[in-house]
Design an enzyme around this catalytic site. Structure first.
Site, mmCIF file in Angstrom:
data_model
loop_
_atom_site.group_PDB
_atom_site.id
_atom_site.type_symbol
_atom_site.label_atom_id
_atom_site.label_comp_id
_atom_site.label_asym_id
_atom_site.label_seq_id
_atom_site.Cartn_x
_atom_site.Cartn_y
_atom_site.Cartn_z
ATOM 1 N N TYR A 130 -61.127 34.412 91.882
ATOM 2 C CA TYR A 130 -60.040 34.763 90.963
ATOM 3 C C TYR A 130 -59.808 33.619 89.969
ATOM 4 C CZ TYR A 130 -55.172 35.585 89.507
ATOM 5 O OH TYR A 130 -54.021 35.755 88.781
ATOM 6 N N SER A 172 -53.444 31.199 86.119
ATOM 7 C CA SER A 172 -52.844 30.880 87.412
ATOM 8 C C SER A 172 -53.147 29.470 87.876
ATOM 9 C CB SER A 172 -53.387 31.878 88.432
ATOM 10 O OG SER A 172 -53.119 31.470 89.739
ATOM 11 N N LYS A 194 -60.411 33.637 85.902
ATOM 12 C CA LYS A 194 -59.329 33.295 84.966
ATOM 13 C C LYS A 194 -59.747 32.123 84.079
ATOM 14 C CE LYS A 194 -55.969 36.231 85.629
ATOM 15 N NZ LYS A 194 -55.519 37.100 84.513
#
Lengths: 320, 320
Positions: free
Chosen positions: A148, A124, A152
């Site tokens: 997050y 992302s 990732k």
């Protein structure tokens, strides 16, 4: 060709399944099997002769994918994840699903000798952050400002290292913010980016928690799915020294998005968007970069959307 | 002030202990306790009134540091690691020691509420790799081409995320190749960089496994220890959005190193170096960058060595 998809009940998974089933092939080989996995059993697609299995699995349980990997799939799409706001709210949950489950998947590939299996993970724009340059490129560091993104980024490093060691044929595509997602608002910090268009176009009210000046780096659902398909076609040798990069999105400000909403849906649609600032959302999404020079992705044949108006029109057509 | 050091029996740990004990203070507070941890019990320093504990612990065992962290240390130096060649040879061992143990340490800090404890991890130039620019800067991506570097890069992301969440006051210093290390050659891919100077200066033979053109980014032991001390002094607010950066080394080629060896040790010393190319070593070390523009480190007050000749002379003085 046997394809496995984790997070298959989600929006991306479902859209990819539709595309794969209708194409009947991937990377030049005809589809023979499709294994769809999610926390709750994914819907079974209408897939004719295609052998389709739908499984409810908690992939954060070690070895959960063992039986699936023992079947030597050719391509694995790994979408299962806890979204950004949720991962920020619960560090342990985010680590378990976004990182540990990816590691467990890699270990499963290693155990079952899936050296030629193309493993494609969605990463992302949220993995970027910090003191970023005006325009980012393929060598810009990942300094994520949310858990997050950190999870990732760690998964990217692990997939790259397992690929470099020849244990799997990995690829990580960093997705721009996907606009317009179908469905309802969710816990993703970027949820508003679809909501401020989708809800008004359906005649419902929407809340915009960020400033109109905020710029986003976006890609339409159709173009993301094209990229996921293309990700299975690019030869491993072409991927070079690091198997993670940003997909070529387009840069759009919230005010440009709302201006397009007005053009396509009229003043009444625009009037349905109410600004209600949420500093938490603004802080998270504001830390994501919006301008990229995507040399590697373009060189490898990944395409971008042409125009924001086309994205909105395509949504209208699909939901007419 | 209570200081904990993991990997304290190693070269860096020992050298830091000497410096701390002789200074008697760190970051303006006088030392009260020193807890030294390694796989085998570290030597007990001659430290006068200072309460010193030496522990043999396998920090890759979950919770191994629990009792130590319960004592609320003020500064933790985390040096324990599996070196690059060893981590390349055994993926599981490298993951366990270089990544899982760091994660467990962070979880221990979280459990015991060590929000104000400065945790300083040593990372490495080996975390860089891939298609690097001629001169790297603080925003150059980490695309490691070895498992040690990948594990360190993952640990950096985790320390940064725990620090951002206020769970610990972390800092990661990426160390240049340290030259001249004392002792014997070890399993680090960069071991030769000290060996080709140290052994000949002691009248022993040495093997150079890389080409004379290879450039290294190096720092002397004394300057590294100064940086480790300074790392405890820099206020957390000054560290900005990402708490990991490269220390300011100097760029030296193998041929420049050998020319300095000749100047300081004479033709007889130089004649003790035999070139025996090792493609594995050359591949690993050759993937590490050697030129940096260290804006952040310099702005934060970290210093570099002045000159390679001074490094060699300092080694001669210390070992006279």
């Amino acid at each position: 060709m046997h394809i496995v998809i984790t997070g298959a009940a989600g929006f991306l998974g479902q859209r990819l399944v539709d595309q794969l089933v209708s194409a009947g092939q991937l990377a030049g080989s005809s589809l023979s099997r499709l294994t769809l996995i999610d926390q709750t059993e994914p819907p079974r697609p209408e897939a004719g002769d295609l052998a389709t299995k739908t499984l409810a699995l908690d992939i954060s349980q070690p070895g959960a994918l063992d039986d699936v990997l023992a079947e030597q799939p050719d391509v694995i799409y790994h979408f299962a994840a806890v979204v950004s706001s949720a991962a920020e709210g619960d560090l342990d949950l985010g680590m378990r699903v976004n990182f540990d489950a990816t590691r467990d998947l890699l270990e499963g590939c290693r155990k079952h000798g899936l050296t030629r299996t193309r493993l494609i993970m969605a990463s992302s724009v949220a993995a970027y952050g910090g003191d970023l340059p005006h325009t980012l490129d393929d060598m810009t560091a990942l300094h994520p400002q949310n858990s997050y993104g950190a999870q990732k980024a760690m998964s990217e490093l692990l997939i790259n290292d397992y690929s470099r060691r020849g244990l799997v044929d990995g690829l990580v595509l960093r997705l721009p913010t996907i606009v317009i997602r179908p469905g309802r608002p969710n816990a993703a910090a970027s949820s508003f980016a679809s909501s401020i268009l989708r809800e008004p176009l359906k005649g419902e009210d929407a809340i915009c928690p960020v400033s109109p000046d905020l710029e986003l780096f976006i890609m339409s659902p159709a173009t993301v799915v094209d990229a996921l398909v293309h990700g299975a076609e690019v030869p491993g040798e072409a991927l070079g020294a690091f198997r993670a990069f940003m997909l070529p999105g387009i840069t759009v400000s919230v005010s440009e998005m709302l201006e397009t909403l007005r053009e396509v849906g009229g003043e009444s649609a625009l009037a349905r968007v109410q600004f209600r600032p949420d500093p938490k959302i603004e802080a998270i999404v504001g830390s994501w970069p919006s301008r990229f020079s995507n040399l590697r992705a373009s060189r490898l044949g990944f395409r971008s959307d042409k125009d924001f108006r086309d994205i909105v029109r395509a949504f209208m057509d699909e939901n007419a």
